[in-house]
Enzyme design. Structure first.
Site, PDB file in Angstrom:
ATOM      1  N   TYR A 141      -1.684  -0.503  11.073  1.00  0.00           N
ATOM      2  CA  TYR A 141      -1.868  -1.178   9.778  1.00  0.00           C
ATOM      3  C   TYR A 141      -0.665  -0.916   8.865  1.00  0.00           C
ATOM      4  O   TYR A 141      -0.038  -1.857   8.360  1.00  0.00           O
ATOM      5  CB  TYR A 141      -3.162  -0.694   9.093  1.00  0.00           C
ATOM      6  CG  TYR A 141      -3.214  -1.005   7.610  1.00  0.00           C
ATOM      7  CD1 TYR A 141      -3.303  -2.320   7.152  1.00  0.00           C
ATOM      8  CD2 TYR A 141      -3.152   0.024   6.653  1.00  0.00           C
ATOM      9  CE1 TYR A 141      -3.334  -2.606   5.786  1.00  0.00           C
ATOM     10  CE2 TYR A 141      -3.182  -0.256   5.290  1.00  0.00           C
ATOM     11  CZ  TYR A 141      -3.272  -1.572   4.867  1.00  0.00           C
ATOM     12  OH  TYR A 141      -3.292  -1.861   3.518  1.00  0.00           O
TER      13      TYR A 141
ATOM     14  N   THR B 138       0.826  -1.210   0.000  1.00  0.00           N
ATOM     15  CA  THR B 138       0.000   0.000   0.000  1.00  0.00           C
ATOM     16  C   THR B 138       0.857   1.256   0.000  1.00  0.00           C
ATOM     17  O   THR B 138       2.010   1.234   0.455  1.00  0.00           O
ATOM     18  CB  THR B 138      -0.894  -0.009   1.257  1.00  0.00           C
ATOM     19  OG1 THR B 138      -1.501   1.261   1.411  1.00  0.00           O
ATOM     20  CG2 THR B 138      -0.094  -0.292   2.523  1.00  0.00           C
ATOM     21  N   ASP B 139       0.277   2.363  -0.456  1.00  0.00           N
ATOM     22  CA  ASP B 139       0.992   3.644  -0.403  1.00  0.00           C
ATOM     23  C   ASP B 139       1.135   4.152   1.035  1.00  0.00           C
ATOM     24  O   ASP B 139       1.949   5.039   1.313  1.00  0.00           O
ATOM     25  CB  ASP B 139       0.298   4.702  -1.279  1.00  0.00           C
ATOM     26  CG  ASP B 139      -1.152   4.977  -0.890  1.00  0.00           C
ATOM     27  OD1 ASP B 139      -1.656   4.353   0.059  1.00  0.00           O
ATOM     28  OD2 ASP B 139      -1.791   5.834  -1.544  1.00  0.00           O
ATOM     29  N   GLU B 140       0.343   3.575   1.969  1.00  0.00           N
ATOM     30  CA  GLU B 140       0.365   4.095   3.344  1.00  0.00           C
ATOM     31  C   GLU B 140       1.708   3.877   4.040  1.00  0.00           C
ATOM     32  O   GLU B 140       2.006   4.530   5.034  1.00  0.00           O
ATOM     33  CB  GLU B 140      -0.751   3.455   4.185  1.00  0.00           C
ATOM     34  CG  GLU B 140      -2.114   3.750   3.629  1.00  0.00           C
ATOM     35  CD  GLU B 140      -3.253   3.575   4.626  1.00  0.00           C
ATOM     36  OE1 GLU B 140      -3.000   3.476   5.836  1.00  0.00           O
ATOM     37  OE2 GLU B 140      -4.402   3.544   4.169  1.00  0.00           O
TER      38      GLU B 140
ATOM     39  N   LYS C  50       2.242  -3.455   7.329  1.00  0.00           N
ATOM     40  CA  LYS C  50       2.480  -3.644   5.888  1.00  0.00           C
ATOM     41  C   LYS C  50       3.939  -3.292   5.557  1.00  0.00           C
ATOM     42  O   LYS C  50       4.591  -3.979   4.770  1.00  0.00           O
ATOM     43  CB  LYS C  50       1.528  -2.771   5.055  1.00  0.00           C
ATOM     44  CG  LYS C  50       0.083  -3.184   5.080  1.00  0.00           C
ATOM     45  CD  LYS C  50      -0.195  -4.551   4.468  1.00  0.00           C
ATOM     46  CE  LYS C  50      -0.038  -4.588   2.970  1.00  0.00           C
ATOM     47  NZ  LYS C  50      -0.474  -5.900   2.402  1.00  0.00           N
TER      48      LYS C  50
END
Ligand code: NAD
Ligand code: DAU
Length: 378
Positions: free
Chosen positions: A184, A135-137, A188
């Site tokens: 989260y 993810t970009d997060e 990741k």
């Protein structure tokens, strides 16, 4: 070529689109959907392909090392597309341990089983691939530093509206330093590091992609867009976190699935590719668009449900802005988003309104308790 591919998390939102694409496009492949069926997994997402001869479902926890190692041997697996994860930021704030277990330990377990199996073969890693979906997060959050009236460095092909303007001068690049904020994104990020470590240490042919926010059919209705469509339909309050000014970069889920197909087959080993459509929106602008679209499609006066908007306490550690620069993928592999955002939203709203039973099945029972615990009393 006959291939045997495990897609983890195939009963979830993005995974189900990837499974559908692979099953339909590659009848010669053996496609194994491996999923634990947590609250987010739903085999109803795959009704249209479940009878296909090249499709198989296996209920398994990615943390079960022994079971996965056996599956690799039995099915002679040569490709893994790994999407299984705990994926919702709000849940990670309440229960970080589950995220560390599944996202970190689960990924490590898959890597180690794949390593042992592939290294036991005469050809070893030749023709093999471990593709990790991230993810970009993991990159953290960007500033919103574009002064009013100043043209942004990028415009998008994905939106025809004024909202496509970038909200800041910086974008996430493949080289951007990791700086995750939520449990989260921390989990990741950790899993991404393990995947790269298996390439650097053991020579496993890995690839990692970091994608922006997805939207479209079959998304679990705890995420912004399906939650709000469902609430508007039933005239329930729309809980907008903070001032609704956070910016997210939205991509139609089928465009993500197409990118995954391309990168699985043509991406360079050990590379990272960012996936996104240069399509930034403030939450509140998206919410207005969704309300107007639902109202119109339900035959209500457009905008009559705007008063459902309810500003609530902000998400803890709420990241201000995400914006992905996907030029590398566009330049090197020729991928680009296929849909303009307005068309994608229209399609999405129409799908949820047409599939009320799918939504009703999910939003009854356990989900009600979750919804109460998240939003009750606010
Ligand atoms: P989702 O929550 O809809 O689906 C996750 C799936 O994984 C479910 O089917 C669930 O049953 C399964 N799963 C969870 N724990 C498992 C376990 N221990 N063993 C086996 N299966 C398990 O998630 P999604 O939104 O489809 O996201 C899929 C992947 O894409 C995730 O890795 C996520 O981090 C990543 N991602 C999501 C987005 C997005 O906008 N949704 C954007 C970029 C990246
Ligand atoms: O950026 C990619 C990520 O996008 C994925 O890695 C995650 O798995 C996925 O869940 C998504 O994360 P977000 O936190 O951005 O998505 P979510 O739909 O939860 O929220 C989108 C924005 O809307 C965010 O700024 C928070 C806000 N929001 C969300 C909900 C659920 C609200 O204002 N109200 C809400 O009720």
């Amino acid at each position: 070529m006959k291939r045997s591919i495990v897609i983890t998390g195939g009963a979830g939102f993005i995974g189900s689109h990837v499974v559908r694409l692979f099953v339909n496009k590659y009848p010669e492949y053996n496609i194994i959907n491996l999923d634990k069926l947590t609250y987010a997994g739903n085999l109803a997402n795959l009704k249209d392909v479940e009878q296909c001869p090249n499709y198989k479902f296996v209920r398994m926890d990615i943390c079960d090392f022994e079971a996965f190692y056996q599956l690799m041997q039995q099915e002679k697996v040569d490709g893994i597309i790994h999407l299984a994860a705990e994926s919702h930021v709000d849940r990670s704030i309440k229960d970080p341990f589950t995220f560390a277990r599944t996202n970190v330990m689960g990924t490590l377990s898959l890597l180690q089983a794949a390593k042992l199996y592939w290294e036991s073969l005469p050809e070893k890693y030749e023709g093999k691939r471990f593709y990790h979906i991230s993810t970009d997060e993991v990159y953290g959050a960007l500033e919103m530093d574009r002064p009013e009236g100043v043209e942004p460095p990028f415009t998008t092909t994905a939106s025809s509206s004024e909202h496509h303007l970038a909200y800041g001068s910086e974008f996430f690049l493949e080289t951007t330093k990791y700086n995750p904020h939520s449990p989260y994104s921390a989990s990741k990020a950790s899993s991404d590091h393990f995947v790269r470590a298996y390439h650097d240490t053991y020579g496993m042919p890995t690839v990692v992609t970091n994608c922006s926010n997805n939207y479209g059919p079959y998304q679990f209705p705890e995420k912004l867009i399906p939650l709000f469509i469902n609430n508007i339909r039933h005239r329930r309050p729309l809980p907008v976190y903070g001032k609704g000014e956070n910016v997210r970069d939205w991509l139609y889920v089928e465009d993500h699935a197409r990118a995954i197909d391309l990168i699985f087959h043509k991406g360079t080993v050990a590379e990272t590719y960012n996936i996104g459509g240069f399509n930034e929106w403030k939450n509140i602008d998206i919410i207005h668009t969704v309300i107007r679209t639902v109202d119109r499609l339900l035959g209500r006066a457009e905008g009559e449900d705007l008063d459902l908007i309810t500003y609530v306490t902000d998400r803890l550690g709420h990241d201000a802005r995400y914006a992905i620069d996907s030029s590398k993928l566009q330049r090197e592999l020729g991928w680009e988003p296929s849909l303009q955002f307005e068309e994608g939203i229209e399609r999405t709203v129409r799908w949820y309104l047409d599939n009320e039973e799918w939504l009703a099945n999910i939003t009854s029972g356990e989900y009600e308790k979750y919804y109460e615990s998240m939003y009750g009393g606010r």
